[in-house]
Design a protein around this motif. Structure first.
Motif, short mmCIF file in Angstrom:
data_model
loop_
_atom_site.label_atom_id
_atom_site.label_comp_id
_atom_site.label_asym_id
_atom_site.label_seq_id
_atom_site.Cartn_x
_atom_site.Cartn_y
_atom_site.Cartn_z
N LEU A 24 0.85 -1.21 0.00
CA LEU A 24 0.00 0.00 0.00
C LEU A 24 0.88 1.25 0.00
O LEU A 24 0.54 2.26 -0.61
CB LEU A 24 -0.95 -0.01 1.20
N GLY A 25 2.03 1.16 0.66
CA GLY A 25 3.00 2.26 0.63
C GLY A 25 3.49 2.50 -0.79
O GLY A 25 3.57 3.64 -1.26
N GLN A 26 3.81 1.41 -1.49
CA GLN A 26 4.26 1.54 -2.89
C GLN A 26 3.16 2.19 -3.75
O GLN A 26 3.46 2.90 -4.70
CB GLN A 26 4.60 0.16 -3.47
N ARG A 27 1.91 1.92 -3.39
CA ARG A 27 0.80 2.50 -4.16
C ARG A 27 0.53 3.95 -3.78
O ARG A 27 -0.34 4.59 -4.38
CB ARG A 27 -0.47 1.65 -3.99
N GLY A 28 1.19 4.43 -2.74
CA GLY A 28 1.07 5.85 -2.40
C GLY A 28 0.11 6.18 -1.28
O GLY A 28 -0.09 7.36 -0.96
N PHE A 29 -0.48 5.17 -0.63
CA PHE A 29 -1.39 5.46 0.48
C PHE A 29 -0.61 5.87 1.73
O PHE A 29 0.56 5.49 1.89
CB PHE A 29 -2.23 4.21 0.82
N ASN A 30 -1.26 6.58 2.62
CA ASN A 30 -0.67 6.85 3.94
C ASN A 30 -0.99 5.67 4.85
O ASN A 30 -2.17 5.38 5.08
CB ASN A 30 -1.31 8.09 4.57
N VAL A 31 0.04 4.99 5.32
CA VAL A 31 -0.19 3.75 6.07
C VAL A 31 0.41 3.86 7.47
O VAL A 31 1.59 4.21 7.63
CB VAL A 31 0.48 2.55 5.33
N ALA A 32 -0.40 3.53 8.48
CA ALA A 32 0.10 3.46 9.87
C ALA A 32 -0.16 2.05 10.36
O ALA A 32 -1.28 1.55 10.28
CB ALA A 32 -0.65 4.46 10.75
N VAL A 33 0.91 1.39 10.85
CA VAL A 33 0.77 0.00 11.30
C VAL A 33 1.02 -0.06 12.80
O VAL A 33 2.05 0.42 13.28
CB VAL A 33 1.79 -0.92 10.58
N TYR A 34 0.10 -0.67 13.53
CA TYR A 34 0.22 -0.80 14.99
C TYR A 34 0.42 -2.27 15.35
O TYR A 34 -0.39 -3.11 14.97
CB TYR A 34 -1.04 -0.25 15.68
#
Ligand code: FAD
Length: 458
Positions: A24-34
């Motif tokens: 999803l990062g490669q696709r450009g989304f803002n991603v937060a992982v907990y």
């Protein structure tokens, strides 16, 4: 959907969560992982479960998608087949395929997870927060409640979408279950068997004490031992045994003497290279094995379950992680469709995927019986030899069920299951009725005739 500024919250930075964050990062989304545990790259965690895993083509397809095939290959030890050990310590190698390029790999869970975290973190739009345990998810508000492991303080995080990759004990799945307005179906089936991890260490020169490039199995009808190689020369050994049934079981193996007696009787050649057996047996946990199926995986366009959180399976096909990785590939292909919103995306993902994850769950149970009982059976061994010959002579025409599941990443698990089961039945029936037999020197025409009989019987 086109708005890549949307915030995606992922619960769990295990194998599925870390890969999903990367993609999803490669696709450009803002991603937060907990993630509930500390960062495994900086903290030595007690391993908990399966130190190493069998990694195969479906998992590799996901690695290709994110550009990590070569880096993962460096972590892998090829295993070309099963090395079957009988009670006398005699061994027989049964390859996984008649095609040379088809084999599975042993990979360290930690090394693979660490690589995925490193790669995901290279994207500035991806952030990981460790030591944060999700307690529950508010499905309507799309918020998640966490507890910080260090301060023990609770906090709430908001997102456009929440995806749970938090494994078999998923907090999101529990929130689905508790929501009275959401018609959520759920099943959890435990085997009456548990597993315990043990080890075979290398010799003083760091050399392997058993053949490196195989998955070792000691099948004993109602229980079994397996061993997969690690890069440091050791093997991780797993004992699958009933909790209560049989002369020896996890409940009655309660003294060092009994454990040694059990291994001496059943796995004498393994015992010779397991000097730490008695200590490890009582130090390491015995863990249960279960299958989880549920539906729906998503709530509107707000939340989604992926990986073991949606479909935990028993480990006997070596496919749980591979299936979790394949989830990411399938979700990615649905994102390519650019559907109108997340709800349509999640719905389409689940529609494509659930039939296949249900199938691999059932296949994994079948393989439990196959590995502990059938691999040592002469008729089963005949069948495998014939399949090797067919795969060798007709590489484009014949695929065993194992090959379809493990090496044919372009067909779904459900098709592999249906075709594979029909083929298995046909071959076993023809062998039992004496209508076909195995001759390693058979000509191509003779094998062609056998193949036609199998196709006719299928
Ligand atoms: P997990 O690996 O369980 O990761 C979940 C993550 O979420 C973890 O990091 C966890 O700490 C975190 N988490 C959990 N709860 C919370 C919470 N409340 N808040 C925040 N974070 C949370 N598969 C194969 O393909 N090949 C094999 O050979 C194989 N062998 C196996 C052997 C055994 C004995 C077992 C038990 C499993 C095996 N599997 C194998 C299956 C494989 O381990 C799983 O399918 C895979 O780990 C699933 O990945 P996941 O990321 O979905 O879940």
């Amino acid at each position: 959907m086109d708005n890549k500024q949307q915030n995606i919250l992922i619960i769990g930075a295990g194998l599925c969560g870390a890969l999903l964050a990367l993609r999803l990062g490669q696709r450009g989304f803002n991603v937060a992982v907990y993630e509930k545990r500390p960062d495994l790259r900086t903290t030595k965690l007690s391993s908990g479960r399966s130190i190493n895993l069998a990694f195969s083509d479906r998992g590799n397809k996901a690695m290709k998608l994110v550009g990590l095939e070569e880096k993962v290959k460096a972590l892998c030890i090829p295993m070309h087949g099963r090395m079957i050990h009988d009670k006398n310590g005699d061994t027989l190698q049964s390859n996984y395929s008649g095609r040379k390029h088809e084999y599975i790999n042993s990979v360290s869970r930690n090394d693979l997870n660490a690589l995925l975290l490193d790669e995901a973190e290279k994207h500035e739009n991806v952030n990981f927060y460790f030591d944060k345990t999700c307690q529950s998810v508010d499905l309507e508000k799309t918020t998640a409640l966490f507890t910080d492991g260090k301060t023990q303080k609770d906090f709430i995080e908001d997102a456009d979408v929440i995806i749970a990759a938090d494994g078999a004990g998923s907090a999101l799945r529990k929130s689905y279950f508790l929501d009275r307005h959401f018609l959520f179906s759920f099943s959890q089936d435990y085997l009456s068997y548990g597993y315990k991890e043990l080890s075979i260490l290398p010799n003083e020169n760091g050399e392997y004490l058993a053949h490196k490039n195989a998955l070792h199995i000691w099948p004993r009808q109602s229980f079994m031992l397996i061993a997969l190689p690690n890069l440091d020369g050791s093997f991780t050994v797993t004992l699958f045994l009933s909790y209560t049934e049989g002369t020896f079981n996890f409940n009655n193996l309660d003294t060092e003497q009994k454990v040694l007696e059990f291994f001496k009787e059943e796995f004498p050649d393994a015992l010779l290279i397991m000097p730490n057996l008695a200590t490890e047996f009582f130090k390491n946990p015995t863990s249960p094995l279960g299958t989880i199926k549920c539906s729906p995986w998503h709530y509107k366009g707000n939340t989604l379950l992926m990986g073991d959180a949606a479909h935990a399976i028993v480990p006997f096909y070596g496919q749980g992680m591979n299936a979790a990785f394949e989830d990411v590939v399938v979700l990615d292909s649905v994102l390519n469709l650019n559907l109108e919103n997340w709800e349509a995306t999640f719905k389409t993902f689940e529609k494509h995927r659930k039939k296949d994850t249900d199938a691999i769950a059932d296949l994994a149970i079948d393989n439990f019986h196959e590995m502990k009982e059938h691999v040592a059976d002469p008729i089963f061994q005949e069948k495998r030899k014939l399949e090797m010959l067919l795969e060798k002579k007709f590489p484009l025409q014949y695929n065993s069920k194992y090959a379809m599941v493990t090496f044919n990443e372009n067909i779904g698990y459900q098709v592999a299951m249906l075709r594979g089961r029909a083929q298995d039945r046909a071959i076993l029936n023809l062998l039992v009725r004496g209508e076909i037999s195995i001759n390693p020197k058979a000509t191509k025409d003779e094998l062609q005739a056998i193949l036609e009989k199998i196709n006719h019987e299928t």
